[in-house]
Design an enzyme around this catalytic site. Structure first.
Site: not given
Ligand code: G6P
Ligand code: MG
Length: 961
Positions: A753, A755, A790, A793, A860-862
Site C-alpha cells: 500500500d 499512503d 485505504g 476519494r 489513490s489516483r495520485n
C-alpha cells in the site's frame, strides 16, 4: 481407546435421546437399526397412529416423541394415503429388558451413577456401559454391545454382560415388537409372530407394498425361557442368577430377510450359518470388514480432533448407508436412519453422495448411477403423467423412480433433478466408468431425458433462444422462476450429453441437432452489471427479505418464522444456488464473477437447508476466503453431531455428511472433479491448526494417497502407470508406485500500500479533508479519518458527509472532492525521495535482491505522482491504483490487479498495509498480509510491526494466509 474414532454419549438425557438414536444408527447397507435403548423408555409408545401431512420439511414441526425406533431395509416401501410411497419402519428387535425384584432398568428413572455409550466408528460397534443401583440392593454393572454385521449383512448381534456385587436373580426379556408405525401409519397387512426352538421369536410381516419381511431373533444364554406375547409382540422371558464376580453373558442374535432379496433365504438360515461362530469371532470378521472399508476412504485430519471426528462420523454413515451390489436402491435422504424424508431418493444422490463413492469406491458408485438407469421406466411414467415425452426424474423418488413428492411446488417445478441425474451419469463416466457407460447403459436415460427437455423448453415470440420457465432451482425459496441459472446450465450439460451419446439409444440425427441447439441457446441470466450472474430472470427485482426485522431467532430456520409467501416473494435464499452452479463449473466463471456472486447472495442466504454450508465452504476455499471456509465447515460438520439442537433425531443428514467429505477434498485440498479436470489437481487451503490432511483417492482408475501439510503436498501413486497431476497450478506427474513432494509455494511478490506504508501522505490526506470539513462546517476528527484510510476519494467523501447537516448533489460532491484534492496536491508538491518512510528503502531493496517482485496497490489516483516524487516512478514491477479500479478497498480488486500485473497468483503474494480497509481487501483477495502502523493494532491481523523499519525481510517473507 483409539483417538478420533469414538462418538460418545456421556450421560443419558431424555432431551437428546432421539438425536443419539439417529446418530448411533448401525447398519450393513442391507439392514439398518436406529440406536434405540435396549430397555426402551417409559411413555414413548411406538404404535401411535397419527397423520403426518405433506409439508415443507424445513419448517415442519416433527412429532414430539421421546424415542423413535427405526428398523429399515432399503427398498421396502409401502403406499401412504397422503404421502405416496414411503420406506416402511419394520418390527423392532433390539429389545432387552432387565428387572430385579420387580424394578426395571430404566435409563431415565433408575439410579445410574455411571453411564457411557460410545459408537466406535472404526468397527461400527455400539457399546453402552452403566452401573445400576437397584432398589433391592445389588449394584449391577451392565454392558450392552451391538453391531449389524458388515460381513453378514442380514445379521444383528447383541451381547449383554452383567456383573453384580452380590447374588441376585435378574429377569431378562427380549423379543420382537411388530406393533410399530411409519410416520404414524400402519403398513402391515398381516403380522405373524411365534416363539421358536431354540429359544427365540420368529416374525413375518406382509407389507402393504406387497413385500414379506422375515425376522428371527434368538436368545443365547443359560435360562429357562418362557414365551410371552400378544398378536404383534412376542418375547422370551427368563430368570437368571447373578453371582458376585461371575459375569453373566447373554447374546441376542437376529437375522432379517425379505421377499425382495435376490436369493430369498429364511432368517434361520443366516442364524444357523453363524451358529457355530462365537460373538468374538463374528465381531472380529465384522471389524475386519469395516477396517477394509475405511482403508479406501478415511480422511485424516491432524491438529483438529473435533474436525477429525466429525469427518469420520460423516464417512461412517456414508459407508453404512450404501447398499452393496444392489442398484435397485440408492441412499435415501436420511441415510436409512429416520423417516423425515420418507426414505426417498433425491438429487442428493448425484450432487452430494455420488462423489464420495466415485473417488473412494467406484464399484459402489456404480450402483448409485445404475439406480437411475434401472428406474428409467418410473421416470418415463412421470413424464407421461405431466404430459411430456421422454423421462422426467422424480424430485422425491421411490425405488421405481416414481414421483412421490406430495408438495406440488417441488414436484412440479424442481425439474433440475432430471438434469442432475444426467450430470451424475457423466460424472461416473469421467471418474470411473469411461465413455462406454454413456454410450451403453446410460444412453437411454440421456436420450429420454433429452426428449423431455425439448418439450419442457419454452420459446418466446421474437426470441431465438429457448427458455426454461416456471422452475425452482436448488434455492427452494424462489419457487416458480424463469431461467434459473443453475437449472439452465445443468440442462444444457444434459442436452449436450444427449446430443453426443444419444445415437446409441436411437436418437435421430434431427433430435441430436435439436438437443445441441437447445443446449447452446439456454441463457444464463445476468444483471445489468454483467459480472453478476442472476439466480433467475428478475431475481434482483424481488423484495428485500428484511431479516433484521423478521428473522428474530437465528438459531431456528427463517422459514419457521415467516410465512411461505414471504419466502417466495423476497430475495431470501434457502441455500447456495448460483454458488452451487459455480462450484460445479468452476472454469466457466472468473474469480471476479464468483466473488461478485458471493458478495451479492451471501447476505440473502438463510442456510435453512443443511446442504448450504458445505457448498459455501467449497466456494470460499476457491476464493481463498479462509475465515469463511472455516466458518461454513464448522456449520456443516456439526449438523448431525449437534445433539443439543436435534442433530440426527429425524435421521442422518446424509447429503450433508457427503458434503463434509466434499469440503475436505474439493474445498480444503482443492481437488477438481473428473468432470472439471483431466489430471488429479491439488490446490490446498489448509485451515489454521490443521497440521496435516491426508486421504486416499481413486482417480480415473488409479489409486493414490494425498498428504497435505502447511509446508508441502505429497502424492503417492499406488498404480502401475504414471499419475498425471497438477499441484499448486503446475502440471507434473508421479511415477508408478512412488511418491513425490511439492513444497508450498513461497511468496514471490510483495504488494505495498502507498499512503501510510511507503510515505506519510496519510497525514496530508487528513489535513486536506480537515480543511474541507471545517470550511463546510462538518464535524470531522481523527477517529472518522481512520475509516478513510485505504478508501477511495469519493467513498471517503461519503463517509465525511455522514455528519453533514444537508444533502449534497453529485455535482457538489464532485466539486468538494476536487477542492480536497487540490489542497492535497499542494502538499505533494513539496515531496522528495527523503519522504520515503524509515525502513522502506531497506525493505524494498532487500526484497529486490532476493528476486521478489514488487508492486504498489493503492486506492489513490495520485499514486503515479507520489511515486514520481519519491523517486520510485519506474521502480516497481507493477502498479495498480485508484485510476485502474472500479471498487476501492476493502474490495480486493486493486490487489488482485497488482498480482495479475506481476504475473503471480494470489497465494504467491503478500500485502503490506496500514489500514483496516486494506487488511480486509488483502484477506478477500486470499493474500497473506503484514500490517504496519494503525492496522498493526487490529485484533484480526496475524503478522504485524510498528513500521517497515521494524521488519526483517525473512520475517516478512514467512507470512502466510
Ligand atoms: C489511499 C488513502 C486514502 C485516500 C485514497 C484515495 O487509499 O489511504 O485516504 O482517500 O487513497 O486517494 P486519492 O489520492 O485518489 O484522493
Ligand atoms: Mg494506507
Amino acid at each position: 481407546m483409539k483417538e478420533g474414532w469414538f462418538i460418545e454419549e456421556r450421560c443419558f438425557n431424555p432431551a437428546t435421546a432421539k438425536a443419539f438414536e439417529g446418530l448411533f444408527t448401525l447398519g450393513s447397507g442391507y439392514l439398518h437399526v436406529r440406536g434405540s435403548l435396549e430397555e426402551h423408555l417409559r411413555d414413548a409408545p411406538q404404535n401411535e397412529t397419527y397423520t403426518r401431512l405433506p409439508a415443507n420439511v424445513t419448517s415442519e414441526k416433527f412429532r414430539e416423541t421421546r424415542a423413535k425406533w427405526g428398523t429399515y431395509v432399503p427398498g421396502i416401501f409401502g403406499p401412504h394415503p397422503l404421502l405416496n410411497s414411503e420406506m416402511i419402519n419394520l418390527p423392532w428387535f433390539l429389545g432387552l429388558e432387565l428387572s430385579v425384584a420387580g424394578e426395571k432398568l430404566d435409563a431415565e428413572h433408575s439410579r445410574i451413577p455411571a453411564y457411557r455409550r460410545t459408537l466406535d466408528l472404526e468397527t461400527a460397534v455400539l457399546r453402552r456401559e452403566l452401573t445400576w443401583q437397584t432398589a433391592a440392593g445389588p449394584t449391577i454393572s451392565v454392558i450392552f454391545e451391538r453391531f449389524v454385521s458388515g460381513a453378514r449383512p442380514h445379521l444383528c448381534l447383541q451381547r449383554l454382560t452383567l456383573r453384580s456385587d452380590r447374588s441376585t436373580e435378574i429377569t431378562i426379556r427380549g423379543g420382537i415388537d411388530a406393533d410399530v408405525r411409519t410416520n404414524g401409519y400402519d403398513h402391515f397387512r398381516e403380522t405373524r409372530l411365534s416363539p421358536t426352538d431354540p429359544a427365540g421369536v420368529r416374525c413375518m410381516v406382509q407389507t402393504d407394498g406387497g413385500d414379506e419381511v422375515f425376522i428371527e431373533t434368538r436368545l443365547i444364554g443359560a435360562a429357562d425361557w418362557r414365551p410371552e406375547g400378544e398378536s404383534r409382540r412376542w418375547a422370551l422371558v427368563g430368570e437368571l442368577c447373578l453371582h458376585p464376580d461371575q459375569p453373566l453373558l447373554l447374546e441376542k442374535r437376529t437375522a432379517v430377510s425379505t421377499s425382495r432379496d435376490p436369493a430369498v433365504l429364511t432368517p434361520a438360515h443366516y442364524l444357523d450359518e453363524a451358529a457355530a461362530a462365537s460373538f468374538d469371532t463374528l465381531h472380529a470378521e465384522h471389524a475386519e470388514h469395516w477396517r477394509n472399508r475405511w482403508r479406501s476412504c478415511d480422511v485424516r485430519v491432524e491438529g483438529d480432533p473435533e474436525s477429525q471426528l466429525a469427518l469420520r462420523a460423516s464417512l461412517y454413515h456414508l459407508l453404512r448407508a450404501h447398499v452393496a451390489d444392489d442398484p435397485r436402491v440408492a441412499i435415501d435422504a436420511k441415510g436409512f436412519a429416520g423417516e423425515a424424508y420418507w426414505g426417498r431418493f433425491f438429487w442428493d444422490t448425484e450432487m452430494y453422495l455420488l462423489p464420495f463413492f466415485l473417488y473412494t469406491d467406484p464399484a459402489r458408485a456404480r450402483t448409485l448411477v445404475d439406480f437411475r438407469v434401472q428406474s428409467l421406466a418410473g421416470a418415463k411414467a412421470n413424464a407421461q403423467r405431466y404430459g411430456y415425452a421422454g423421462a422426467r426424474y422424480a424430485w422425491e423418488s421411490d425405488a421405481h423412480g416414481v414421483e412421490c413428492c406430495p408438495n406440488w411446488q417441488y414436484a412440479d417445478h424442481e425439474v433440475h433433478v432430471t438434469a442432475d441425474v444426467a450430470y451424475g451419469l457423466a460424472h461416473y463416466a469421467a471418474a470411473a466408468g469411461g465413455e462406454e457407460y454413456l454410450r451403453g447403459p446410460a444412453a437411454a436415460v440421456l436420450v429420454e431425458t433429452g426428449r423431455y427437455w425439448l418439450e419442457r423448453l419454452d420459446w418466446r415470440p421474437g426470441d431465438p433462444r429457448p427458455h426454461l420457465l416456471g422452475v425452482m432451482g436448488p434455492d427452494e425459496y424462489t419457487p416458480i422462476s424463469n431461467d434459473n441459472s443453475y437449472t439452465n446450465r445443468l440442462v444444457a450439460f444434459a442436452l449436450h450429453l444427449a446430443a453426443t451419446h444419444g445415437e446409441a439409444a436411437g436418437a435421430t440425427a434431427d433430435e441430436q441437432r435439436r438437443f445441441c441447439g437447445a443446449a447452446e441457446g439456454l441463457p444464463i441470466p445476468r444483471h445489468s452489471d454483467p459480472t453478476l450472474v442472476l439466480q433467475c430472470e428478475g431475481f434482483d427485482l424481488l423484495a428485500e427479505p428484511a431479516f433484521d426485522r423478521l428473522w428474530i431467532d437465528r438459531t431456528r430456520t427463517f422459514a419457521a418464522q415467516v410465512s411461505q409467501e414471504r419466502l417466495y416473494r423476497s430475495k431470501c435464499l434457502k441455500q447456495a444456488d448460483v454458488l452451487m452452479l459455480m462450484a460445479l463449473f468452476p472454469h466457466e466463471f472468473t474469480d471476479e464473477e464468483v466473488r461478485c456472486a458471493w458478495d451479492y447472495y451471501l447476505p440473502y442466504t438463510t442456510h435453512d437447508s443443511s446442504l448450504s454450508a458445505g457448498i459455501h465452504a467449497i466456494v470460499a476455499a476457491r476464493l481463498r476466503l479462509k475465515d469463511e471456509a472455516w466458518r461454513f465447515w464448522n456449520a456443516s460438520k456439526m449438523i448431525d453431531l449437534d445433539t443439543a439442537h436435534g442433530g440426527a433425531a429425524e435421521g442422518i443428514h446424509i447429503a450433508g455428511a457427503a458434503a463434509n467429505w466434499q469440503v475436505a477434498i474439493f474445498g480444503f485440498a482443492g481437488v477438481r472433479t473428473a468432470l472439471q479436470a483431466q489430471r488429479l489437481t491439488i490446490e490446498p487451503l489448509l485451515p489454521d491448526g490443521w497440521s496435516r490432511l491426508a486421504f486416499p483417492i481413486r482417480w480415473k482408475g488409479q489409486g493414490a494417497f494425498v498428504e497435505i501439510t502447511p509446508d508441502a503436498v505429497v502424492i503417492t501413486n499406488h498404480s502401475s502407470s504414471p499419475l498425471e497431476v497438477t499441484v499448486f497450478a503446475t502440471p507434473d506427474s508421479v511415477p508408478p508406485a512412488s511418491s513425490r513432494a511439492w513444497p508450498s509455494p513461497a511468496i514471490r511478490g510483495v504488494i505495498f500500500d502507498l499512503d501510510g506504508v511507503l510515505c506519510a501522505t496519510d497525514e496530508s490526506h487528513y489535513l486536506a479533508w480537515k480543511k474541507l470539513a471545517d470550511e463546510e462546517g462538518i464535524a470531522f476528527d481523527r477517529r472518522v479519518n481512520e475509516r478513510l484510510k485505504g478508501v477511495g476519494r469519493m467513498d471517503s467523501l461519503d463517509i465525511i458527509l455522514e455528519k453533514a447537516t444537508r444533502r449534497y448533489t453529485p455535482e457538489e460532491k464532485a466539486a468538494l472532492a476536487e477542492r480536497k484534492n487540490d489542497t492535497y496536491r499542494q502538499c505533494l508538491q513539496a515531496m522528495t525521495p527523503a519522504d520515503l518512510l524509515p525502513g522502506a528503502e531497506a525493505v524494498l531493496h532487500g526484497l529486490r535482491q532476493r528476486g521478489i517482485k514488487l508492486a504498489v496497490g493503492s486506492s489513490s489516483r495520485n499514486a503515479p505522482l507520489i511515486l514520481e516524487r519519491l523517486g520510485l516512478g519506474s521502480f516497481f514491477d507493477a502498479v495498480a491504483d485508484g485510476n485502474d479500479i472500479r471498487r476501492s478497498k476493502p474490495d480486493p480488486e486493486v490487489f488482485l490487479l497488482a498480482a495479475e500485473r506481476l504475473g503471480l497468483r494470489p497465494r504467491e503474494c503478500l500485502v503490506v498495509e496500514d489500514a483496516a480497509a486494506g487488511v480486509e481487501a488483502a484477506r478477500r483477495a486470499g493474500m497473506a498480509c503484514f500490517a504496519v502502523g494503525e492496522a498493526a493494532g487490529l485484533p484480526t491481523v496475524r503478522y504485524r510491526a510498528a513500521s517497515l523499519a521494524a521488519i526483517q525481510i525473512e520475517e516478512l517473507l514467512a507470512a502466510r494466509l
